[in-house]
Structures are given as C-alpha cells and as structure tokens.
Design an enzyme around this catalytic site. Structure first.
Site, PDB file in Angstrom:
ATOM      1  N   ASP A   1     -51.783  -0.005 -42.364  1.00 22.65           N
ATOM      2  CA  ASP A   1     -50.384  -0.407 -42.438  1.00 22.65           C
ATOM      3  C   ASP A   1     -49.660  -0.095 -41.120  1.00 22.65           C
ATOM      4  O   ASP A   1     -48.876  -0.892 -40.608  1.00 22.65           O
ATOM      5  CB  ASP A   1     -49.736   0.333 -43.610  1.00 22.65           C
ATOM      6  CG  ASP A   1     -48.390  -0.226 -43.939  1.00 22.65           C
ATOM      7  OD1 ASP A   1     -48.314  -1.458 -44.164  1.00 22.65           O
ATOM      8  OD2 ASP A   1     -47.410   0.546 -43.937  1.00 22.65           O
TER       9      ASP A   1
ATOM     10  N   LYS B   1     -47.971  -2.680 -38.202  1.00 26.58           N
ATOM     11  CA  LYS B   1     -46.633  -2.561 -37.597  1.00 26.58           C
ATOM     12  C   LYS B   1     -46.734  -2.564 -36.077  1.00 26.58           C
ATOM     13  O   LYS B   1     -45.907  -3.158 -35.388  1.00 26.58           O
ATOM     14  CB  LYS B   1     -45.949  -1.280 -38.089  1.00 26.58           C
ATOM     15  CG  LYS B   1     -45.603  -1.354 -39.569  1.00 26.58           C
ATOM     16  CD  LYS B   1     -45.024  -0.045 -40.076  1.00 26.58           C
ATOM     17  CE  LYS B   1     -44.834  -0.102 -41.585  1.00 26.58           C
ATOM     18  NZ  LYS B   1     -44.396   1.167 -42.146  1.00 26.58           N
TER      19      LYS B   1
END
Ligand code: ADP
Ligand code: ASP
Ligand code: MG
Length: 834
Positions: free
Chosen positions: A692, A696
C-alpha cells in the site's frame, strides 16, 4: 396552489378612472372553479372600463384540432370525443350557473350541434381545409367567453360578451397577422353603441379575414388578442394573467431554478417571445409598443404578486435577462469556394427561401464568406434545402458551390438582455458554460442590437445547454449530477459530509452537488431528483442490481450541466472505466489507488481522456488521506520548481506501530492492539506487506513526472515468507514468530541512538524503495504522533530545508474530507464561486 379567494390588488385612486384589458390564458380557466376565481378577481377590481379577453379552457384548442383531424381522417371515435368536449363545457356551465344554466346550455348545445355538422361533413370529404380548421379550433374561445360573461351576469354584474369574430378584421400573411385597425375600430365603435357595459368579456384567438372568413391569430394568439383589444379600447394597461408569477429567466419546466423578472423592455420581451418563451406571444408587443402601453404578466393563482412589467424602459440590469430554447429546427448550410467575395449571394439565398415560403429563424455567415448558414423550422427544412439546390444548381454543376447541407434535430438557445449591449464578455460566458457542459455549438449569431446571442446546438443537448447557460449567468445554482461508488467506510462518510454541507454550499456558493446515484459492487440506487438523508435505508431497501452502464447513463440523463463520479471502492474494474467516463465529460474523483499506481497504459489513457475532454481527474485522498500532499506537489511543479526527492511515512498503521514500538511490548501484541482499534485492514498483512505504501509512492513519483511502476519499487515486506500463505486466523495466531526479529532490529538501532520507521523514498536518481529504516532520534520522522503521516519534498527551491506536509493521514473522516475537497476543486474549476 393558492386559495381561490382572490385578493384584490392594491389600487391607486387613478386606477378608478382607467381602462384595463385583462387576458386570461387557458391555464387560468381550466374548470368551473377557476372561472369563479377569475370572476372574483375581476369583480374585486374597480376600473371604469374592464375588458377581459379569455382563452379556451385548458386543452380545449388541442381537443378541437384533434376532433377536426379525426373526423377528416374518418376515425369514428370523433363522435365520442365531441361528446366529451360538450360534456366538459355543459358541466362547467351547470357548476357555475346551477339553476340559471338553462339559456347558456341551450346556446352551447346549438353550437355543438353546428360543430357536429361541420365534423360530419369533414368525414365525408375526407380532408381538412384550412378555413374549416380555423373555424373549428377557435370555438373554445367562443364557449369560454360566454361562460365567463354569463357567470358575471349571474353575479349581478352588467356585462356584455363580445365575439371577436364580429369586429376584429385581420390579414394573415407570411409575416404573421396584420390587423385592419381602421375597419376593426369602426366595427367596435358600432358594437359599443349597442353595448355600453362597463365590463366586457371578449373571445381571444379568433378573428375574421377581409373576405369574411373566420380565422385565428395563431397558436397562443390570445395574448395578441389582448394587446389588440387594449389598443382598440385605448386601454391604459394590459394585464396578461397566467399560471406563473410573470416572465421568468427561463422556461421553469426545464430550469426549475428560473427566477422571476420584475421588469423587461419591449425589446427584451420581443426577443424572448420570438425565441420561444411561451409565456407571451411574440406579436403581442407591437400594438403595445406603438402606444407605449405597459403589459403586465401576472399569476392568476397569486393575484397579490406584482408580476413582470413590460414597458419601453430599459433598466440595463442583466447582462442577460432570460434564456430561451426553440426546438424542432434544422440548419441549412450553403458552402462554396466560389462564394468568396461574390456580392449578392446572401440575397439570392434569402430570395430562394422566401419564394419557397420558408421563414428563417437565424442566419450566420463567417467573414471568409465561404459558407452561409441559416436555421429554419424542421417542417420547412426539406423545402429550404430543395429551394437552395435549385437556386444554385448552376454553381453546383460548375463547382462554385460545393454543397447544400442539411442538419436536422437542431435547437436554438438564445440569451437575451438589453444590458448585453457594449458589455464585453457576455458571449464568452455563454460559450464557456456550454463548453464546460460538453455542448457542441453548431452555429452562432449575434444581432447588431447586441440584445440577443443565439447558438444553434443539437436537440439532444438542448435541455442540458439551457441549464448550463442558466447556471453560468448565475441565474441558477451550478448543478452537478453526483454518483458515489462504494458506500463503505469512506464512501458513507463522504455522503454524510456531502449531505451536511449541502445547504451551505447552495446558500453561499450557489453550488448544488446533487447525489443521484449510489452503487456498491452488488446493488445500486438511482434517483432522478436527488437522494436525501435517508440514503442508508433507501439503499438497503430499494437498491437494484449493480450495473455501471446503467449507473453512468443515469448520471448523464439528467441533462444537468455537469456529472461527477466519486469512486470510493478499491476496485480495479471500476478504475478501468475512468478513461471512458472522462472521455464522456464525466469528472472522476477518487481515493482508490488502483489507477494512480496500476498499469502504465491505463494511467496514460486516463490522463489523455481527461485532457481531451476537459473533464477533471482528482485523487488527492490516495496519499495522506485529507492532507494536501498531491496538491502541494502540483503547486510546486506548476510554479516551475523541480522535485529532487520525496520521502515520507505514508501509512497511518505502520506509523502508529513504530511510534509505539519501544520494546516494552512485543511487536505482535501491538499489531493485535492496532487491529482491535480499527487501525489496520481486516488482514493486517495488507498493511505490513508495504504494498500500500509502495502504491502511494508510485502515485507521488508519477505526479512528479517519473514513469514509475509498482514493480520498480523495492519493497521490504514486514511479513515473513512463511506467514504469507496462511489464513488470517493462522497468521494472527503465529504472529509471535516475528517478535524476535523486530526486537533485535530495535536494540541495534537503539544502540546507535536511532529509532525504527517504515519509510518510503524516491531519490534524485529515480530509485524508489519502501522499508524499515533506522533514523536518528532527532529526525522529523522520529517525532510523529499516533497515525500521523509525513511527506518531505526536497526540490530545487526547497533544497536546504525540505517542504514538509504532516498530519493525520488515516481514518474515514479525514479521507472523506480529502475526497470532498477534490470534489469542490472540480466544481470550482467549472466556475462555482467557492
Ligand atoms: P396561458 O394558457 O396562460 O397562455 P401558457 O401555457 O401559454 O399559458 O404560458 C405559460 C407557461 O409558459 C408557463 O406555465 C411556463 O411553463 C411557460 N414558460 C415558458 N417559458 C417561460 C418563461 N421564460 N417565463 C415564464 N413562463 C414560461
Ligand atoms: N387557445 C389558443 C391556443 O391554445 C389561444 C391561446 O390560448 O392563446 O393556442
Ligand atoms: Mg399562452
């Protein structure tokens, strides 16, 4: 609807010695109840001479035309319809006059019998001559005037009924109706000798031509009748009573937010009426203009409302007073290199059209003179095209004219206002609103009076165009058709935030973010008018099976100027649709990282689609939730700065874990605690794996101009190989296996005066990595609180001391707020004044 009791309007003493002509439209006299209301309204007014022109009861003119068509088309049902129409009129007479209805009924029956004879004759001849249609369609006014007159008489008033067919003489030419003022005035004077009553009720719509045949003033012609009788009776004012508070800035049936106009000049009213504002017939103005007679449009249902005053005065307010739409038009375009610089071409075009009896609604010619384009009525389009093909046959053969093109299904949108004259920027504003709403303009015309700008557009865009233009001139709120996908944690919070902010956005910024669709992966709820605070129950109970095609079509179907989809899902399939939506002009706002960090082709397609259509794609909440990370980065780049490196703590979960991890409690226990607090995903490996965070970082790197993919990021997963395949329960049960490793890393960091942090890095060479690192205790990343995120931009300008964005970077409230802020930026980009 207001009560039936007519409130007498305030009257000045001067009104007592004045002649006022009132005109009541079909909407004011729909049934007996309405006639009673109109009579009360009239009786409450003390005027020395009160002339009342009435239309047929609502729908009767249409009914009569259908009757004539049915009879001539030999449809036997005409008799049944004739019965219905007679029953409706008889019913109204009985309801109004009760025991005194006898003579009126007898009179009506006689006329209905005559009508039946005419219709029977039509059935025999099997066609519908125009003179017969004129006679038949005007009967509604004859009945209506008699009903009102008899009712006023029954109320004890001395009242005369004037059948306009006895005195009004007109010519019906190509340009409309021409009144024979001299003859009509003479006949009225004669009639008046025998009928000196103070109150007169007159039939609207009907007249007679010079050869004595019954005719009409054209559909909606009772307004014109009102103006004609106001002139013939030398009235001081004409009051046109209808079912709205006056002339509105646009047709209220299309633009519910249309505002009432308190005053208009004759010129403005002419333009509005000519271009389709049904509230007043275009020819009404001419007798009034000649005499400087004020026309007041007002509401039968709100007699106390002052209405709209139409006079010679110009108030210059605006710049745009009103917008209209004329449907059912076509464009005829004559194009040819041989037209350049040839005098008289335009004249030949218009002469040909005139000879073919085609009336031209709008003309536009480019200054290159390469083409002449005119807009005509659909019904006359074929004739117009044939006429031009014929008139330029020679030029077509020798190639001076290339083509005579016809485009059907066109509407003309006109913006009208005296205040436009000499004011720059009005056209720009109109085109800007239409452009933003993705409306394609086919042709443009502005009269040199500068009182009207007209644009021809495709009929399918007409409603949307009118609403967008209306919103563009601040005549109505900027309205967005909003659809939310994924009403989970963030989505639901966003919907609640949206609902709560609605009144303020409407009131302060005139912005209407109308939630019209919600979809989950399984079901969806679509609503025409907007989903309210009860969205949870409605979504749970009334949802239909999810279908993103139907969802999209629904969002676009509202003809609202703008549509936006907020994707709060985490789905890659939804992200696959972004490019299509953006290409169709639908804005996309999302906290979903799939598009930003997914395949490069999709990413490029999405950005290409957005720049092609002008629709916006915003995803601030994909990094740092509500923190202004991406917008800060954009501002840096837009102002010419160059990014050297980006570093940060981008996971709230991992931030919390390492802020807390001091060795006093095993790492596994902290993970369990974090899960209990709802700080982790249901499967904590989604956070611990680092994917994750890597996503980003990819999003930030791409924003900074690097073509980075997820595979290019070096990711240190905190989940050991051995635990990656296990079930969630198994994983949680065996989590202790990681404790020793973390304890060891912590103690060696400590020994060097350092702390552990999970950090994402993009360096000056474009290398990207995410993983656990040891940092000095004084480092900015070592002193965060709770789930705070931090991003540090080192740029050409911020080189010694980096620019830092820091704050809470997780949780539904702040993430939804980040999405909401994006939504507002999209609205601002479309002209909303936030
Ligand atoms: P009447 O029977 O009283 O003549 P009409 O139906 O002919 O009434 O005209 C009134 C209607 O015109 C209104 O109900 C409204 O829906 C429509 N309309 C269209 N454009 C406008 C406008 N710009 N301002 C006001 N009304 C309009
Ligand atoms: N009754 C006629 C019509 O419907 C005239 C009018 O109402 O103005 O067109
Ligand atoms: Mg009308």
């Amino acid at each position: 609807m207001s009560s039936n009791a007519a409130v007498p309007p305030a009257q000045s003493p001067a009104a007592l010695s004045r002649t006022i002509v009132h005109k009541f439209g079909g909407t004011s006299v729909a049934d007996a109840e309405r006639y009673r209301h109109v009579a009360q309204l009239l009786l409450a007014r003390e005027e020395s001479e009160q002339i009342t022109v009435v239309s047929a009861m609502k729908g009767v003119t249409d009914g009569l035309i259908q009757l004539a068509e049915m009879a001539s088309g030999n449809l036997a049902e005409w008799r049944e319809r004739w019965h219905d129409l007679r029953a409706r009129h008889r019913g109204a007479a009985v309801a109004l006059l009760s025991e005194n209805a006898g003579p009126t009924l007898e009179w009506m029956d006689q006329r209905f019998e005559q009508l039946a004879e005419v219709l029977a004759a039509l059935a025999v001849i099997g066609e519908l001559p125009k003179e017969v249609l004129d006679r038949v369609q005007g009967m509604g006014e004859v009945f209506s005037a008699r009903l009102l007159g008899d009712y006023l008489s029954a109320c004890g008033e001395d009242c005369a009924v004037l059948d306009a067919r006895d005195i009004l003489i007109v010519d019906r030419g190509d340009l409309g109706v021409d009144v024979d003022w001299l003859q009509s005035a003479q006949r009225l004077a004669d009639w008046r000798k025998a009928h000196q009553q103070q109150r007169v009720v007159v039939t609207g719509f009907v007249a007679r031509d010079r050869s004595g045949r019954i005719t009409t003033l054209g559909r909606n012609g009772s307004d014109y009748s009102g103006a004609i009788f106001a002139a013939l009776f030398n009235a001081d004012e004409l009051h046109i009573w209808t079912d709205v508070d006056g002339v509105l800035s646009a047709d209220p049936r299309v633009v519910p937010e249309a505002v009432q106009l308190s005053a208009l000049s004759y010129d403005e009213a002419c333009e509005l009426a000519y271009f389709g504002a049904k509230v007043v017939h275009p020819q009404t103005m001419s007798p009034a203009i000649e005499r400087g007679l004020p026309i007041i449009i007002r509401n039968t249902f709100h007699p106390e409302h002052p209405g709209t005053r139409i006079t010679a005065e110009r108030d210059g307010s605006g710049p745009v007073k009103g917008l209209t739409l004329s449907p059912d038009l076509a464009i005829i375009n004559l194009e040819g290199t041989g037209l350049i610089g040839v005098p008289g071409t335009a004249e030949r075009v218009f002469a040909a059209l005139r000879d073919a009896r085609v009336s031209v609604v709008m003309i536009s010619q480019g200054s290159s003179e390469h083409s002449i384009c005119c807009v005509v009525k659909s019904a006359e389009a074929q004739r117009a095209q044939a006429a031009l093909l014929n008139a330029f046959a020679h030029e077509l053969t020798i190639g001076q004219v290339q083509r005579v093109q016809r485009t059907d299904g066109v509407s003309v949108l006109a913006a009208v206002g005296d205040g436009m004259a000499g004011q720059p920027g009005v056209a720009a504003r109109l085109f800007e609103s239409l452009g933003r709403a993705q409306v394609n303009i086919l042709a443009i015309a502005q009269g040199s009076s500068e009182r009207n700008i007209s644009v021809a557009i495709g009929g399918a865009d007409a409603t949307k165009a009118l609403r967008a233009a209306h919103a563009g001139f601040w005549l109505s709120p900027q309205t967005f058709s909003v659809g939310v996908i994924g009403p989970g944690n963030v989505g639901a919070t966003l919907i609640d935030q949206l609902r709560a902010a609605q009144p303020q956005l409407l009131g302060k910024a005139n912005l209407d973010l109308r939630l019209r669709a919600i979809a989950s992966s399984r079901s969806m709820l679509l609503d025409e008018r907007g989903i309210g605070d009860d969205w949870r129950e409605r979504f749970a109970q009334n949802g239909q099976a999810a279908d993103l095609d139907a969802f999209t079509a629904h969002l676009l179907s509202a003809h609202l100027p703008h549509a936006v989809i907020v994707d709060c899902s985490a789905s890659a399939e939804v992200a696959d649709r972004y490019a299509g939506w953006l290409a169709a002009g639908i804005h996309v706002v999302t906290p979903n990282k799939q598009a930003g960090a997914g395949g490069w082709d999709r990413y490029r397609d999405i950005h290409d689609a957005a720049s092609g259509s002008g629709a916006r794609f915003r995803y601030e909440a994909t990094v740092g939730a509500g923190l202004p990370v991406i917008s800060t980065l954009r501002d840096l780049l837009d102002t010419g700065d160059a990014v050297v490196s980006v570093e940060g703590i981008l996971s709230g979960t991992l931030a919390w874990l390492f802020n807390r991890y001091d060795g006093s409690v095993p790492f596994s226990q902290l993970v369990t605690e974090a899960r209990g607090l709802g700080y982790t995903e249901p499967d904590p490996r989604d956070d611990l794996s680092g994917t994750d965070v890597a996503r980003k970082l990819v999003i930030l790197a791409r924003e900074a101009g690097r073509t980075l993919a997820l595979e290019d990021v070096q990711v240190e997963s905190l989940v050991p190989e051995s635990l990656r395949g296990a079930s969630v329960e198994d994983f949680l049960g065996r989590l202790e296996e990681v404790d020793a490793g973390f304890a060891e890393r912590l103690s060696s960091a400590r020994a060097a005066g350092q702390v552990l942090r999970y950090v994402a890095r993009l360096d000056g060479e474009g290398r990207a990595s995410v993983g656990l690192v040891a940092l000095p205790e004084a480092h900015a990343f070592a002193n965060l609180r709770l789930t705070d995120n931090i991003v540090q931009f080192r740029t050409r300008r911020y080189c010694d001391n980096p620019l830092i964005v820091q704050g809470p970077g997780a949780g539904p409230e702040v993430t939804a707020a980040g999405v909401f802020a994006d939504l507002l930026r999209v609205a601002a980009g479309q002209g909303a004044k936030l």
